[in-house]
Design an enzyme around this catalytic site. Structure first.
Site, PDB file in Angstrom:
ATOM      1  N   HIS A  17       4.491  21.268  65.738  1.00  0.00           N
ATOM      2  CA  HIS A  17       4.518  22.548  65.027  1.00  0.00           C
ATOM      3  C   HIS A  17       5.555  22.564  63.891  1.00  0.00           C
ATOM      4  O   HIS A  17       6.707  22.948  64.106  1.00  0.00           O
ATOM      5  CB  HIS A  17       4.852  23.677  66.002  1.00  0.00           C
ATOM      6  CG  HIS A  17       3.752  24.032  66.933  1.00  0.00           C
ATOM      7  ND1 HIS A  17       2.961  25.145  66.754  1.00  0.00           N
ATOM      8  CD2 HIS A  17       3.309  23.429  68.066  1.00  0.00           C
ATOM      9  CE1 HIS A  17       2.076  25.224  67.738  1.00  0.00           C
ATOM     10  NE2 HIS A  17       2.265  24.185  68.539  1.00  0.00           N
ATOM     11  N   CYS A  42      -1.678  22.140  65.979  1.00  0.00           N
ATOM     12  CA  CYS A  42      -1.900  22.217  67.422  1.00  0.00           C
ATOM     13  C   CYS A  42      -3.312  22.741  67.716  1.00  0.00           C
ATOM     14  O   CYS A  42      -4.275  22.012  67.565  1.00  0.00           O
ATOM     15  CB  CYS A  42      -0.813  23.064  68.079  1.00  0.00           C
ATOM     16  SG  CYS A  42      -0.723  22.883  69.874  1.00  0.00           S
ATOM     17  N   GLU A  49       5.888  24.678  61.558  1.00  0.00           N
ATOM     18  CA  GLU A  49       6.339  26.042  61.241  1.00  0.00           C
ATOM     19  C   GLU A  49       7.546  26.457  62.059  1.00  0.00           C
ATOM     20  O   GLU A  49       8.197  27.469  61.752  1.00  0.00           O
ATOM     21  CB  GLU A  49       5.180  27.036  61.439  1.00  0.00           C
ATOM     22  CG  GLU A  49       4.870  27.423  62.878  1.00  0.00           C
ATOM     23  CD  GLU A  49       4.027  26.415  63.618  1.00  0.00           C
ATOM     24  OE1 GLU A  49       3.491  26.772  64.695  1.00  0.00           O
ATOM     25  OE2 GLU A  49       3.899  25.256  63.154  1.00  0.00           O
TER      26      GLU A  49
END
Length: 235
Positions: free
Chosen positions: A196, A87, A198
């Site tokens: 994302h 991002c 994660e």
């Protein structure tokens, strides 16, 4: 060996701790790095996390691209170190010219957050080798400046050379040209994407989809890929 993966914190980073946690869950050692340092502390790979570095002044990622540690990141990337920009980190990579093109305000001028379907277009990079070419995955997305742009010549080159790493499926959430969600450099060690990974690394906390309600862990393979790439480099 245990891979050591650095996560750089910039003023305004929001997802640095999440990235560190994802690295740990994947089986590597997370190393916290600071934007004002010139020391990568001997890490094997680097992550530029999501957030709003320097308040997104000028352009998202524009100031962070000139942070002291980015000189070290650029040098390490040129030598083959795996680097992932998530991002805001993707925005830094294009602003630092480690990846081609640019990222602008979403076409609808609004911040968006959703569980986003992606297609893996390049499964041979340091961050995608655990995927299959053409595989469909679901990764959370949250951004306001995620519209990928490039001139016609650049688009033709990255498409022709296989530098599109991920493409949006189902819906293009931000108006990105050619539905591009993520890129790789020619060498395959630098990858940037707007979604994302994660946030999709642990059962029960990832995207909720009919095939696996609230158990999406597609993001985990990004970090497992980097570990495998590091091990392969040192073998």
């Amino acid at each position: 060996m245990t891979a050591r993966i650095g996560v750089i914190t910039f003023p305004g980073s929001l997802d640095d701790r999440d990235a560190q946690r994802a690295v740990r869950i994947a089986g590597a050692e997370p190393v916290a790095l600071w934007h004002g340092s010139h020391d990568l502390e001997g890490v094997d790979a680097v992550i530029l996390p999501g957030g709003f570095s320097y308040g997104d002044y000028l352009r998202a990622g524009a100031i962070a691209a000139h942070a002291p540690i980015m000189a070290e990141v650029a040098d390490a990337a040129a030598k083959g170190m795996p680097v992932l920009g998530i991002c805001n980190g993707f925005q830094m990579l294009v602003e630092a010219h480690l990846l081609p093109g640019g990222l602008i305000r979403n076409a609808h001028q609004q911040f968006i957050r959703r569980d986003q379907r992606l297609r893996v277009e390049n499964a041979s990079t340091a961050w995608t080798n655990a995927f299959e070419q053409g595989e469909e995955i679901v990764i959370p997305l949250k951004n306001a400046d995620g519209g990928y742009i490039a001139d016609d010549e650049t688009l033709k080159r990255i498409e022709g050379e296989g530098q599109v790493a991920f493409r949006y499926l189902g819906v293009n959430p931000n108006g990105s040209l050619d539905d591009i969600a993520g890129l790789t450099n020619e060498r395959g060690n630098v990858v940037g994407l707007m979604p994302h990974p994660e946030h999709a690394v642990e059962p029960g906390f990832g995207p909720g989809i009919p095939a696996a309600m609230r158990s999406g862990i597609d993001g985990l393979r990004f970090f497992e890929s980097a570990i495998a790439a590091v091990v392969a480099q040192t073998a």
